[in-house]
Design an enzyme around this catalytic site. Structure first.
Site, mmCIF file in Angstrom:
data_model
loop_
_atom_site.group_PDB
_atom_site.id
_atom_site.type_symbol
_atom_site.label_atom_id
_atom_site.label_comp_id
_atom_site.label_asym_id
_atom_site.label_seq_id
_atom_site.Cartn_x
_atom_site.Cartn_y
_atom_site.Cartn_z
ATOM 1 N N ASN A 171 0.826 -1.217 0.000
ATOM 2 C CA ASN A 171 0.000 0.000 0.000
ATOM 3 C C ASN A 171 0.855 1.259 0.000
ATOM 4 O O ASN A 171 0.716 2.137 0.841
ATOM 5 C CB ASN A 171 -0.976 -0.005 1.175
ATOM 6 C CG ASN A 171 -0.294 -0.165 2.505
ATOM 7 O OD1 ASN A 171 0.818 -0.682 2.570
ATOM 8 N ND2 ASN A 171 -0.922 0.279 3.564
ATOM 9 N N HIS A 222 -6.557 -8.642 5.356
ATOM 10 C CA HIS A 222 -6.820 -7.691 6.450
ATOM 11 C C HIS A 222 -8.263 -7.971 6.859
ATOM 12 O O HIS A 222 -9.195 -7.609 6.147
ATOM 13 C CB HIS A 222 -6.655 -6.264 5.924
ATOM 14 C CG HIS A 222 -7.127 -5.194 6.860
ATOM 15 N ND1 HIS A 222 -6.411 -4.780 7.948
ATOM 16 C CD2 HIS A 222 -8.259 -4.451 6.865
ATOM 17 C CE1 HIS A 222 -7.074 -3.821 8.580
ATOM 18 N NE2 HIS A 222 -8.208 -3.601 7.941
ATOM 19 N N HIS A 240 -2.878 -9.610 11.533
ATOM 20 C CA HIS A 240 -3.158 -8.930 12.805
ATOM 21 C C HIS A 240 -4.514 -9.240 13.453
ATOM 22 O O HIS A 240 -5.383 -8.399 13.569
ATOM 23 C CB HIS A 240 -2.927 -7.420 12.720
ATOM 24 C CG HIS A 240 -3.529 -6.722 11.540
ATOM 25 N ND1 HIS A 240 -4.777 -6.961 11.085
ATOM 26 C CD2 HIS A 240 -3.029 -5.760 10.739
ATOM 27 C CE1 HIS A 240 -5.034 -6.185 10.047
ATOM 28 N NE2 HIS A 240 -3.976 -5.459 9.822
ATOM 29 N N ASP A 295 3.503 -5.110 12.449
ATOM 30 C CA ASP A 295 2.484 -4.246 11.840
ATOM 31 C C ASP A 295 2.932 -2.780 11.897
ATOM 32 O O ASP A 295 2.141 -1.864 12.130
ATOM 33 C CB ASP A 295 1.133 -4.423 12.533
ATOM 34 C CG ASP A 295 -0.023 -4.122 11.585
ATOM 35 O OD1 ASP A 295 0.247 -3.850 10.402
ATOM 36 O OD2 ASP A 295 -1.174 -4.145 12.035
#
Lengths: 336, 433
Positions: B103, B188, B241, B314
């Protein structure tokens, strides 16, 4: 308004010794008024007592005092407001302060100025009091960290609107003579309401019992943990209450659909004479304004001079804000 | 470079290799960029005379950490972090390999993006920088990126970064097509329509602060949907995560019924809770949001019983201007490269996790998922190593962090354990002063 009018030197309400109340001058142990949450009854009642005095001052032909003469207050409003801004402006002017109104819509954001920049710019101008309204929860707190003056939260997002809760409390107190033990129903769009949150904290702090009445889509998920009883129907929610607080349905804040239609909302949650009949016969009707007539409240009820105290709320709002300005500037200027 | 000795002896260490379970005092010999030998009796016949000797008495020596979830900012957001500053932070944290997310601006969804990262990493030459590439073009969630070509050009996994692959049909196709090449799809896990507008965990604090909440259900709903798609396709699937007890339960059950899925969590999900948001502290704004104490405990249990395979930092650098905003407008993210090891070791010190399990989640497991011959002590393998002292007590000081952005909600936190020396391909890239 003529700012050079002779001060009311003898006006009891502006006697900083506190002699007018027969008590030593109350010192508020916080620089700012950002939230009701965290305040104790011992911090709330002195504000209400002082506000009660200012009600009398406001009813005299000459309403001017010199208490805040030479002080500057800025109304910094990032969101539209008529009554809150006017109320603060009147309160400050009646105490002799100079007032500047700054209405900032999204435009300064478009220019690239951040909230912090705005705060630092104003701070450099040596203000005494900054009243801030902002569409984002927590924005007033953020701004308060960057300025040296007294900051009053004039409403931030869905978080709090502390002076509204104080004026609501004063309205109830003057009509009912007490706050503790009263049953208060707060009805309508709790989810988007900073007024509801401030009122819940204040009423809990002073020993009232609070219910919220709304469809689950207009209630935050954990509302029960703020110390309220949760009702989804007006008929049960209003049963036996002393106070009915209606909230504005904040259609402009809604992201997506929370209710099927305004018509359905009014049918089940709009305050009408029939639904009001479930409350105590002497129950008071309150609304922080501006009202959506025919959406959350029927005009017939809103305008019932025997039950509705909506205009009292507006009147007392000025007095409460005068009390807040008085008490908070004691901290800022007069402390040894 | 030729002046560097070919042989280096790291002596008197506690050797730890989670891949084999090795835990003994001993020594390790590096020849050039590779591990030549290691073991308790390695230098019984004396040290090679030409070797440079580094005495590690009191320290543990383990494979360097492999951090499979790192956002950098290069290209496009170099004011937040560059490959250089991220590499310095990684080295100081004992991390010898990172896998960055796609990203960036522009997003890494074509071969040239991968080549750019590889070239910058070669120039910086501190830690190993691998790239994950986009699952969908422009991270748009609609059209598949050229997964095969990207894999050939070095992409180690595929993800749409901080965006969920929300469209079920796209996810099904991605999982199915990726099987051609055995590629890993990283999700995600957040149902975007439930999370829309949310700023923190849905709960009492969000209610009081007047912030829109993101329910735990937003995470588990997406995971449960994906598990069905994994069953349908047999694709390789990894959940990034994990933050909720609900998700840990669902993943545990899926693994028990034999589904070959994996997941990671980040240190903030086992170190902090929503209460750290306090009075609108934007440094504690992160995606997914910090959750409840019950969730935090469930994450720790998930790590201890192996439900959660990997701990990744993260790492999400955000500059001051992105954070000094009203909470709902502030950017999400916490930097974590330098706190990954100490926060994980804190669980070990609290006896919630044994050292070997913790290290496995930081080394061998992520390396295997990314298909890299890293994260283990192997004779002939790359000398990517971390020496750390599990007992050093120190306080996280944001001003001392190497990351270009300082958005660490751990500032001032007392932790125990820290990297004292980091080696990549036999070269010391960090040594604690």
């Amino acid at each position: 308004m003529n700012d050079l009018a002779p001060p009311l030197a003898q006006a009891p309400a502006c006697d900083r010794s506190g002699a007018s109340t027969g008590a030593p001058a109350f010192l508020f142990p916080h620089r700012d008024l950002l939230a009701i949450y965290g305040l104790t009854a011992a911090e709330i009642f002195p504000i209400l007592d002082l506000a009660d005095h200012y009600v009398a001052l406001n009813r005299r032909p000459n309403k001017k005092s010199a208490l805040l003469s030479g002080r500057t207050l800025v109304n910094l409003f990032f969101e539209n407001s008529t009554r809150t801004r006017t109320s603060f402006e009147l309160a400050a002017k009646r105490l002799g302060a100079d007032v500047i109104n700054m209405a900032v819509d999204g435009s300064s954001v478009k220019k690239g100025e951040t909230l912090i920049d705005t705060a630092m710019t104003l701070n450099a101008m040596h203000l005494d009091v900054l009243v801030v309204r902002h569409p984002e929860s927590g924005a007033v707190k953020l701004l308060s960290r960057k300025v040296n003056c007294v900051v009053i939260n004039g409403g931030d997002g869905n978080h709090e609107h502390p002076t509204q809760a104080l004026l609501d409390a004063l309205t109830i107190l003057r009509r009912k003579g007490r706050l503790d033990g009263l049953e208060v129903a707060i009805c309508g769009d709790i989810l988007h309401s900073r007024v509801a949150r401030s009122n819940i904290h204040l009423l809990n702090a002073v020993g009232a019992r609070v219910r919220v009445v709304a469809p689950p889509t207009l209630l935050p998920a954990a509302i029960g943990r703020l110390g309220v009883d949760v009702h989804h129907r007006m008929e049960t929610g209003l049963e036996g209450v002393d106070i009915v607080m209606m909230l504005r349905l904040q259609l402009e804040r809604m992201q997506g659909q929370f209710i099927p239609s305004v018509r359905e909302y009014f049918h089940f949650f709009g305050l009408t004479r029939e639904k009001l009949a479930f409350a105590k016969p002497d129950a008071l009707i309150m609304h922080p304004g501006p009202m959506n007539r025919g959406v959350e409240i029927d005009s017939e009820v809103a305008d019932d001079i025997k039950r509705s105290v909506i205009l009292d709320q507006v009147e007392l709002g000025v007095a409460v804000r005068m009390a807040c300005l008085d008490i908070l500037t004691r901290q800022a200027g007069d402390q040894p | 470079m030729n002046a560097r000795p070919r042989l280096r002896a790291l002596i008197n260490a506690r050797l730890l290799d989670p891949a084999t379970g090795l835990d003994s005092s001993g020594h390790l010999l590096i020849d050039g960029t590779r591990i030549a030998d290691f073991g308790p009796r390695l230098f019984n016949d004396g040290l090679p005379p030409e070797a440079e000797v580094i005495d590690l008495t009191g320290a543990c020596l383990a494979p360097g950490l492999v951090d499979m979830r790192v956002q950098i900012g290069e290209p496009g957001n170099e004011h937040k972090e560059t490959i250089l500053t991220a590499s310095l932070a990684a080295a100081a944290g004992g991390v010898t390999a990172v896998a960055c997310l796609p990203n960036t601006d522009p997003p890494i969804d074509d071969v040239s993006g991968l080549e750019f990262i590889a070239r910058r990493a070669r120039e910086v030459k501190l830690v190993k920088v691998f790239a994950q590439a986009a699952v969908t073009r422009q991270l748009g969630g609609k059209e598949l990126a050229e997964l095969g070509l990207l894999a050939e050009a070095g992409a180690v996994a595929f993800t749409d970064g901080t965006k969920a692959i929300a469209d079920a049909r796209v996810m099904r196709r991605a999982l199915n097509y990726a099987r051609t090449f055995g590629l890993l799809i990283v999700q995600h896990p957040e149902e975007p329509t439930l999370a829309a507008g949310g700023a923190m965990n849905a709960g009492e604090l969000a209610t009081r602060l007047g912030l829109a909440g993101i329910p735990a259900a937003a995470e588990v709903i997406m995971i449960e949907r994906d598990l069905r798609l994994v069953e349908l396709t047999g694709g390789r699937y990894h959940i990034a995560h994990v933050s909720t007890a609900l998700a840990v339960d669902v993943i545990r059950q899926a693994k028990q019924r034999g589904l070959a899925i994996t997941c990671d969590t980040a240190p903030h999900y086992f170190s902090l809770t929503e209460s750290d948001v306090g009075d609108y502290r934007t440094f504690a704004k992160v995606s997914p949001p910090l959750r409840s104490e019950t969730d935090r405990q469930a994450i720790i249990e998930g790590l201890a019983d192996g439900t959660i395979d990997v701990i990744a930092s993260d790492h999400t650098p955000q500059d001051q201007d992105s954070k000094r905003l009203p909470f709902a407008q502030a950017a999400a993210g916490i930097i974590g490269l330098e706190t990954l090891l100490p926060l994980t070791l804190s669980l070990v010190n609290q006896k919630r996790l044994d050292l070997m399990t913790a290290l496995r989640a930081l080394t061998e497991r992520p390396a295997r998922l990314l298909g890299q011959p890293l994260g283990r002590l192997t004779i002939g393998g790359p000398a990517d190593l971390v020496a750390f002292d599990p007992e050093i007590a120190w306080r996280v000081d944001e001003t001392a962090l190497r990351s270009k952005s300082k958005n660490a909600p751990f500032d001032g936190l007392a932790v125990r354990g820290r990297a004292t020396r980091t080696l990549v391909d036999g070269r010391t890239v960090f040594a604690l002063e």
